[in-house]
Design a protein around this motif. Structure first.
Motif, PDB file in Angstrom:
ATOM      1  N   ALA A  27       0.897  -1.128   0.023  1.00 18.79           N
ATOM      2  CA  ALA A  27       0.011  -0.038   0.173  1.00 18.79           C
ATOM      3  C   ALA A  27       0.880   1.273   0.140  1.00 18.79           C
ATOM      4  N   ILE A  28       0.660   2.084  -1.027  1.00 17.32           N
ATOM      5  CA  ILE A  28       1.504   3.265  -1.010  1.00 17.32           C
ATOM      6  C   ILE A  28       0.669   4.478  -1.240  1.00 17.32           C
ATOM      7  N   LEU A  29       1.310   5.616  -0.963  1.00 12.49           N
ATOM      8  CA  LEU A  29       0.605   6.873  -1.256  1.00 12.49           C
ATOM      9  C   LEU A  29       0.623   7.122  -2.759  1.00 12.49           C
ATOM     10  N   ASP A  30      -0.684   7.582  -3.247  1.00 16.09           N
ATOM     11  CA  ASP A  30      -0.801   7.813  -4.847  1.00 16.09           C
ATOM     12  C   ASP A  30       0.107   9.051  -4.862  1.00 16.09           C
ATOM     13  N   MET A  31       0.878   8.870  -6.029  1.00 15.54           N
ATOM     14  CA  MET A  31       1.626   9.935  -6.312  1.00 15.54           C
ATOM     15  C   MET A  31       0.748  11.280  -6.600  1.00 15.54           C
ATOM     16  N   SER A  32      -0.549  11.136  -7.163  1.00 17.51           N
ATOM     17  CA  SER A  32      -1.232  12.287  -7.407  1.00 17.51           C
ATOM     18  C   SER A  32      -2.571  12.082  -6.502  1.00 17.51           C
ATOM     19  N   GLN A  33      -2.367  12.801  -5.281  1.00 16.56           N
ATOM     20  CA  GLN A  33      -2.950  12.772  -4.065  1.00 16.56           C
ATOM     21  C   GLN A  33      -4.584  13.559  -4.493  1.00 16.56           C
ATOM     22  N   VAL A  34      -5.594  12.637  -4.861  1.00 19.27           N
ATOM     23  CA  VAL A  34      -6.992  13.398  -5.059  1.00 19.27           C
ATOM     24  C   VAL A  34      -7.501  14.068  -3.683  1.00 19.27           C
ATOM     25  N   THR A  35      -7.413  13.084  -2.638  1.00 19.39           N
ATOM     26  CA  THR A  35      -7.525  14.082  -1.233  1.00 19.39           C
ATOM     27  C   THR A  35      -6.364  13.350  -0.304  1.00 19.39           C
ATOM     28  N   LYS A  36      -6.274  14.009   0.954  1.00 19.39           N
ATOM     29  CA  LYS A  36      -5.055  13.753   1.436  1.00 19.39           C
ATOM     30  C   LYS A  36      -4.956  12.479   2.192  1.00 19.39           C
ATOM     31  N   GLY A  37      -3.867  11.675   1.823  1.00 14.36           N
ATOM     32  CA  GLY A  37      -3.800  10.274   2.202  1.00 14.36           C
ATOM     33  C   GLY A  37      -4.124   9.226   1.156  1.00 14.36           C
ATOM     34  N   HIS A  38      -4.718   9.654  -0.076  1.00 15.69           N
ATOM     35  CA  HIS A  38      -4.958   8.736  -1.176  1.00 15.69           C
ATOM     36  C   HIS A  38      -4.008   7.739  -1.478  1.00 15.69           C
ATOM     37  N   THR A  39      -4.319   6.570  -1.123  1.00 14.48           N
ATOM     38  CA  THR A  39      -3.651   5.226  -0.974  1.00 14.48           C
ATOM     39  C   THR A  39      -3.882   4.389  -2.047  1.00 14.48           C
ATOM     40  N   LEU A  40      -3.011   3.643  -2.554  1.00 16.71           N
ATOM     41  CA  LEU A  40      -3.141   2.534  -3.428  1.00 16.71           C
ATOM     42  C   LEU A  40      -3.019   1.229  -2.668  1.00 16.71           C
ATOM     43  N   VAL A  41      -3.662   0.279  -2.953  1.00 19.56           N
ATOM     44  CA  VAL A  41      -3.437  -0.956  -2.573  1.00 19.56           C
ATOM     45  C   VAL A  41      -3.273  -1.703  -3.533  1.00 19.56           C
ATOM     46  N   ILE A  42      -2.074  -2.563  -3.741  1.00 14.52           N
ATOM     47  CA  ILE A  42      -1.475  -2.943  -4.875  1.00 14.52           C
ATOM     48  C   ILE A  42      -1.294  -4.545  -4.599  1.00 14.52           C
ATOM     49  N   SER A  43      -1.824  -5.470  -5.560  1.00  9.05           N
ATOM     50  CA  SER A  43      -1.502  -6.777  -5.304  1.00  9.05           C
ATOM     51  C   SER A  43       0.131  -6.964  -5.870  1.00  9.05           C
ATOM     52  N   LYS A  44       0.777  -7.837  -5.122  1.00  7.53           N
ATOM     53  CA  LYS A  44       1.946  -8.164  -5.375  1.00  7.53           C
ATOM     54  C   LYS A  44       2.047  -9.006  -6.605  1.00  7.53           C
ATOM     55  N   GLU A  45       1.184  -9.799  -6.919  1.00 10.33           N
ATOM     56  CA  GLU A  45       1.131 -10.689  -7.913  1.00 10.33           C
ATOM     57  C   GLU A  45       0.635  -9.749  -9.142  1.00 10.33           C
ATOM     58  N   HIS A  46       1.246  -9.935 -10.316  1.00 10.37           N
ATOM     59  CA  HIS A  46       0.594  -9.118 -11.229  1.00 10.37           C
ATOM     60  C   HIS A  46      -0.378  -9.771 -11.855  1.00 10.37           C
ATOM     61  N   VAL A  47      -1.684  -9.108 -11.883  1.00  2.86           N
ATOM     62  CA  VAL A  47      -2.728  -9.341 -12.592  1.00  2.86           C
ATOM     63  C   VAL A  47      -3.309  -8.211 -12.930  1.00  2.86           C
ATOM     64  N   ARG A  48      -4.005  -8.036 -14.011  1.00  4.14           N
ATOM     65  CA  ARG A  48      -4.491  -6.748 -14.990  1.00  4.14           C
ATOM     66  C   ARG A  48      -5.327  -6.036 -14.052  1.00  4.14           C
TER      67      ARG A  48
END
Length: 141
Positions: A27-48
């Protein structure tokens, strides 16, 4: 996936602002914060996207969402809630084709983010809605 930006972030080849990591997700902060704290939860397994998840991967990835969402909501006392958003395919605004879920903290109605859609239930007869339901149910074979 040598060209995938999220795979490169997971491998540590591109720096990120990591807020959480385990064997299944980052889980990382999105580099383009839509609102403060906008976070992306990303699967470590590459699936589309969600359409490519196995049941096992979905169970592992989505079981992490409540814990991460609570942390994202609770880091700022002004946060009143959050949106959980996942775009699947280009038509649905997916721009990075590696599965990720947006956690978008909400502060007030004028915080810069909003979802707006029009309902079209009145455009369908009861019979048409029954047909749609039946066609979708057929897919659960």
């Amino acid at each position: 996936m040598s060209e995938c930006i999220f795979c490169k972030i997971i491998e540590g080849d591109i720096p990120s602002r990591k807020v959480y990591e385990d064997d299944d997700v980052i889980a990382i902060l999105d580099m383009s914060q839509v609102t403060k704290g906008h976070t992306l939860v990303i699967s470590k397994e590459h699936v589309r996207n969600i359409l490519d998840y196995s049941d096992d991967l979905a169970a592992r990835v989505f079981s992490k969402l409540p814990k991460i969402a609570r942390a994202v909501k609770n880091f700022d006392p002004d946060c009143q809630g959050l949106n959980v958003l996942m775009n699947n395919e280009e038509i649905a605004s997916q721009s990075v084709f590696h599965s990720h879920i947006h956690l978008i903290p909400r502060y007030d109605k004028s915080d810069g983010f909003g979802l707006k859609w029009e309902t079209h239930t009145e455009d369908y007869s009861e019979e048409e809605l029954d047909e749609i339901m039946a066609e979708i149910k057929k897919e659960f074979k």
